[in-house]
Write a protein that holds these residues in place. Structure first.
Motif, short mmCIF file in Angstrom:
data_model
loop_
_atom_site.label_atom_id
_atom_site.label_comp_id
_atom_site.label_asym_id
_atom_site.label_seq_id
_atom_site.Cartn_x
_atom_site.Cartn_y
_atom_site.Cartn_z
N GLN A 127 0.85 -1.20 0.00
CA GLN A 127 0.00 0.00 0.00
C GLN A 127 0.89 1.25 0.00
OE1 GLN A 127 -0.45 -2.64 2.03
NE2 GLN A 127 -2.63 -3.22 2.05
N ASP A 128 1.99 1.20 0.79
CA ASP A 128 2.90 2.36 0.80
C ASP A 128 3.59 2.54 -0.56
OD1 ASP A 128 2.29 3.04 3.35
OD2 ASP A 128 3.99 2.02 4.28
N LEU A 129 3.78 1.42 -1.24
CA LEU A 129 4.39 1.49 -2.58
C LEU A 129 3.34 1.83 -3.65
CD1 LEU A 129 6.67 -1.67 -2.26
CD2 LEU A 129 7.48 0.69 -2.42
N GLU A 130 2.11 1.99 -3.19
CA GLU A 130 0.97 2.33 -4.07
C GLU A 130 0.88 1.39 -5.28
OE1 GLU A 130 0.54 6.56 -4.87
OE2 GLU A 130 1.61 7.02 -3.02
N MET A 131 0.94 0.09 -4.95
CA MET A 131 0.91 -0.92 -6.02
C MET A 131 -0.53 -1.25 -6.40
SD MET A 131 4.12 -3.32 -4.97
CE MET A 131 4.13 -4.17 -6.54
N ASN A 132 -1.15 -0.28 -7.04
CA ASN A 132 -2.55 -0.43 -7.45
C ASN A 132 -2.65 -0.82 -8.91
OD1 ASN A 132 -3.39 0.52 -4.85
ND2 ASN A 132 -2.78 2.57 -5.52
N LEU A 133 -3.78 -1.43 -9.25
CA LEU A 133 -3.95 -1.85 -10.64
C LEU A 133 -4.23 -0.66 -11.55
CD1 LEU A 133 -6.22 -5.04 -10.75
CD2 LEU A 133 -3.74 -4.85 -10.84
N LEU A 134 -3.59 -0.68 -12.73
CA LEU A 134 -4.03 0.22 -13.79
C LEU A 134 -5.31 -0.38 -14.40
CD1 LEU A 134 -3.85 2.48 -15.90
CD2 LEU A 134 -2.32 1.02 -17.23
N TYR A 135 -5.20 -1.61 -14.90
CA TYR A 135 -6.37 -2.30 -15.46
C TYR A 135 -5.99 -3.72 -15.80
CZ TYR A 135 -11.04 -2.03 -17.63
OH TYR A 135 -12.37 -2.16 -17.92
N ASP A 136 -7.00 -4.56 -15.95
CA ASP A 136 -6.82 -5.94 -16.38
C ASP A 136 -7.72 -6.14 -17.60
OD1 ASP A 136 -7.43 -8.78 -16.70
OD2 ASP A 136 -6.36 -9.09 -14.83
N VAL A 137 -7.12 -6.49 -18.73
CA VAL A 137 -7.91 -6.67 -19.95
C VAL A 137 -7.65 -8.03 -20.59
CG1 VAL A 137 -8.27 -4.26 -20.61
CG2 VAL A 137 -6.13 -5.37 -21.20
N ALA A 138 -8.71 -8.61 -21.11
CA ALA A 138 -8.62 -9.91 -21.79
C ALA A 138 -8.31 -9.69 -23.26
CB ALA A 138 -9.96 -10.62 -21.65
N HIS A 139 -7.58 -10.63 -23.87
CA HIS A 139 -7.45 -10.57 -25.33
C HIS A 139 -7.78 -11.90 -26.03
CE1 HIS A 139 -2.87 -10.69 -24.30
NE2 HIS A 139 -3.25 -11.92 -24.56
N ASN A 140 -8.32 -12.88 -25.28
CA ASN A 140 -8.91 -14.08 -25.89
C ASN A 140 -10.27 -14.28 -25.25
OD1 ASN A 140 -6.53 -14.59 -27.26
ND2 ASN A 140 -6.31 -16.69 -26.56
N ILE A 141 -11.31 -13.83 -25.89
CA ILE A 141 -12.60 -13.78 -25.19
C ILE A 141 -13.73 -13.63 -26.20
CG2 ILE A 141 -12.64 -11.23 -24.93
CD1 ILE A 141 -13.38 -11.76 -21.92
N ALA A 142 -14.92 -14.06 -25.82
CA ALA A 142 -16.12 -13.70 -26.59
C ALA A 142 -17.11 -13.14 -25.59
CB ALA A 142 -16.72 -14.91 -27.30
N LYS A 143 -17.72 -12.02 -25.94
CA LYS A 143 -18.66 -11.39 -25.00
C LYS A 143 -19.91 -10.95 -25.73
CE LYS A 143 -16.68 -8.82 -21.50
NZ LYS A 143 -15.86 -7.71 -21.00
N LYS A 144 -21.02 -11.06 -25.02
CA LYS A 144 -22.25 -10.49 -25.55
C LYS A 144 -22.15 -8.97 -25.36
CE LYS A 144 -25.46 -14.28 -24.64
NZ LYS A 144 -26.54 -14.74 -23.75
N GLU A 145 -22.25 -8.25 -26.43
CA GLU A 145 -22.18 -6.79 -26.37
C GLU A 145 -23.20 -6.21 -27.33
OE1 GLU A 145 -18.19 -5.62 -27.41
OE2 GLU A 145 -17.31 -6.65 -25.68
#
Lengths: 136, 485
Positions: free
Chosen positions: B321-339
């Protein structure tokens, strides 16, 4: 029986030539083992498998899929394969054995899956020629 | 009109970086390739274009079959493919997702600069390599039971949160908050679950890796600032997927579809295009199983995040937490989604298959969490271990051009066999070390096979994305420490 690892842009392909279909299946399986770990030789524990499929092509796919899943479930690299293949009407059955090398004792790459991509099962005057692409 | 010939395929240049293969034969729509002439030359060297043409024959396909600038030959579908099919009157294809369901990337930020890490790179590499299982058969960060795996399949990153491996904020910065509610673990086979039991928190091998990087260039200051990125910052990129459980699920459903929908398969040009018709039981079952595996992959990357945080705590003697190790983002690149997308002026529900392509939703998209709705979602494009990676933001052109998608990486140009002949692992490691890049791998072969020269120029891939406005350049990062299977 002889097998070779072949070029593929992202993946690995194995080609096997043999006088019988059983030997040709074993050639692809041994190629799969080599693709995992080129220098591994003998396994220590014997495992048995039995598979039934609706065609010879499906049987080859299911056999290799079974070996890959056995690897993760038992944490061993399957090697030293033996198989017998029978056909009754539309059902093809494979009964086989392999020896497992504990994965913690070797350095091995991961083969993700068998694919149907460019899969070939050809019978010619010299016997059988099989070609399978694996997803790495 | 400018054309490009590749064997018997003729491509027409529609505009800068957009090439089209007109409808012919069984194609239901044209195919489009987003590429510079140089990238197109590379893409045309294997079966990518033929495979792309084949996907254009899938029932219910909308607008175009699309290939991203990092495209290369896959199995059935090309890697770098985007295929959107009608969710109610089309089909869903496991091959359009790939064997590694929810293979993807996440980036962890820190408040450290390169100066803070310089001199400690080898120690960090060693600690990371010891804490994170890499390669095959090395187990996971945690031991899990079949019951745990079922919970992970159902809950995704929430499982990690309940068990102390995630913070509530981690969920905010993961696509879909790290959980697909459509997941149904009962649709995943026992064999697949057994494969997953030893792999919760494992990197795998092949092109999967973990890389500590430094931010070396900022292209859009305002966006970078809103993402919490700054010059010389240390960030960590994790690239892995759902491991054996995803591979098995894809295989299981390919076989089920082959048997149950043989009539449809017989009309398609490649067995790897096996598809379940929309509305069929198998389409519903595969979608539920795939969503479960998506949850597994997000949890896998979360567990590795936990181990990375512990490694940094050990090296810097400060809490994460002191190192502020927070996520930028997590994104998939092998996926199928209803959109939902607009087709001919009408809102339609689609199965968007992204096989080696990243979702790139722009400013204002309601699917994005509040923080990103104002700027567009982060898109993480990893390069090879010796080259740059990029952080993009979803571009406004993506919704019209590419079903809200952009590229996913550099894309291979050399086979593994050729790579091993051309590149020696020790030489690569030594060359990279001269550039202050520290690489550790389980297998020497992996270093050779994943050498920088094996991939397309990721900068050119990103340039095409940026020029088309489907993914805008935000920042460039450069490797510092890389661990591989």
């Amino acid at each position: 029986m002889e097998f070779h690892l072949r070029d593929h842009t992202a993946d690995i392909a194995v080609e096997s030539c043999a006088s019988t279909i059983e030997e040709a299946f074993v050639g692809i399986a041994e190629g799969l083992s080599k693709a995992h770990s080129p220098n591994s030789t003998h396994g220590t524990k014997k495992f048995g498998i039995e598979i039934s499929s609706e065609s010879l092509e499906a049987l080859l796919f299911d056999f290799l899929d079974m070996l890959i899943s056995e690897r993760d479930i038992h944490n061993v690299l399957p090697i030293d394969h033996e198989v017998s293949i029978n056909q009754e009407k539309d059902i093809w059955t494979l009964v086989g054995t392999y020896y497992g090398i504990p994965l913690e004792t070797i350095e091995s790459r991961e083969i993700k899956a068998v694919t149907y991509s460019d899969m070939k099962i050809e019978k010619n005057q010299n016997g059988w020629k099989l070609y399978v692409v694996f997803d790495v | 009109m400018t054309t490009f010939e590749s064997g018997n395929i003729c491509l027409h240049k529609i505009e800068e970086f957009i090439w089209e293969i007109p409808r012919s034969g069984d194609m239901l729509v044209p195919a489009r390739i987003f590429a510079s002439e140089n990238l197109l030359e590379q893409i045309s060297q294997d079966k990518t274009l033929e495979q792309l043409k084949n996907t254009a024959s899938l029932p219910g396909i909308q607008k175009y079959a699309i290939c991203m600038p990092d495209g290369h030959q896959g199995y059935g579908f090309p890697v770098g493919g985007v295929v959107a099919t009608d969710a109610n009157n089309g089909c869903i294809s496991p091959g359009g997702v790939g064997y590694d369901i929810n293979c993807g990337v996440r980036m962890i930020k820190t408040n450290l600069t390169y100066h803070d890490l310089h001199g400690k790179e080898e120690s960090l590499g060693e600690i990371l390599f010891n804490k994170i299982p890499t390669g095959l058969g090395k187990g996971g960060i945690v031991k899990t039971t079949l019951n745990d795996v079922e919970e992970i399949l159902s809950l995704g990153v929430e499982w990690a949160l309940h068990n102390g491996y995630a913070s509530p904020e981690d969920l905010d910065f993961c696509e879909d908050r790290g959980r697909r509610n459509d997941a149904d673990p009962t649709k995943v086979s026992r064999r697949a679950k057994q494969r997953g039991m030893n792999q919760v928190g494992s990197l795998g091998s092949g092109n999967h890796f973990l890389e500590v990087q430094r931010v070396v260039e900022i292209f859009r200051e305002e966006v970078a600032s809103s993402y919490g990125l700054f010059q010389d910052q240390i960030v960590i990129l994790i690239h892995t997927g759902s491991r054996g459980i995803g591979h098995q699920t894809c295989t299981d459903y390919l076989r089920k579809i082959e048997v149950e929908h043989a009539d449809l398969l017989s009309q398609l040009p490649d067995k790897e295009l096996a598809s379940a018709p929309s509305g069929s039981q198998l389409a519903a079952d595969y979608y539920a199983a795939m969503c479960a595996c998506i949850n597994f992959a997000w949890t896998n990357r979360q567990m590795i995040t936990y181990a990375v945080r512990m490694a940094f705590e050990e090296l810097f003697d400060k809490s994460w937490q002191d190192l502020e190790m927070n996520l930028l983002y997590d994104v998939a690149h092998n996926i199928a989604k209803k959109e939902f997308h607009i087709i001919n002026g009408h809102k339609r529900e689609l199965f968007v298959h992204r096989k080696g392509a990243t979702r790139a939703f722009p400013i204002g998209n309601k699917a994005l969490p509040g923080a990103f709705r104002k700027v567009g979602q982060p898109v993480i494009i990893p390069g090879s271990m010796g080259s740059d990676s990029y952080i993009l933001r979803g571009g406004v052109g993506s919704m019209n051009l590419s079903f809200g998608s952009t590229a996913h990486g550099a894309g291979r140009i050399l086979s593994r066999t050729k790579a091993k002949k051309l590149f020696n692992a020790s030489d690569i490691q030594a060359e990279l070390k001269e550039q202050n890049i520290y690489v550790t791998a389980t297998l020497d072969a992996t270093i050779s096979e994943e050498a920088p020269g094996v991939y397309k120029d990721v900068s050119e891939v990103v340039h095409v994305s940026d020029s088309l406005g489907i993914g805008d350049k935000v920042a460039r990062t450069y490797p510092v420490v890389n661990i591989k299977g």
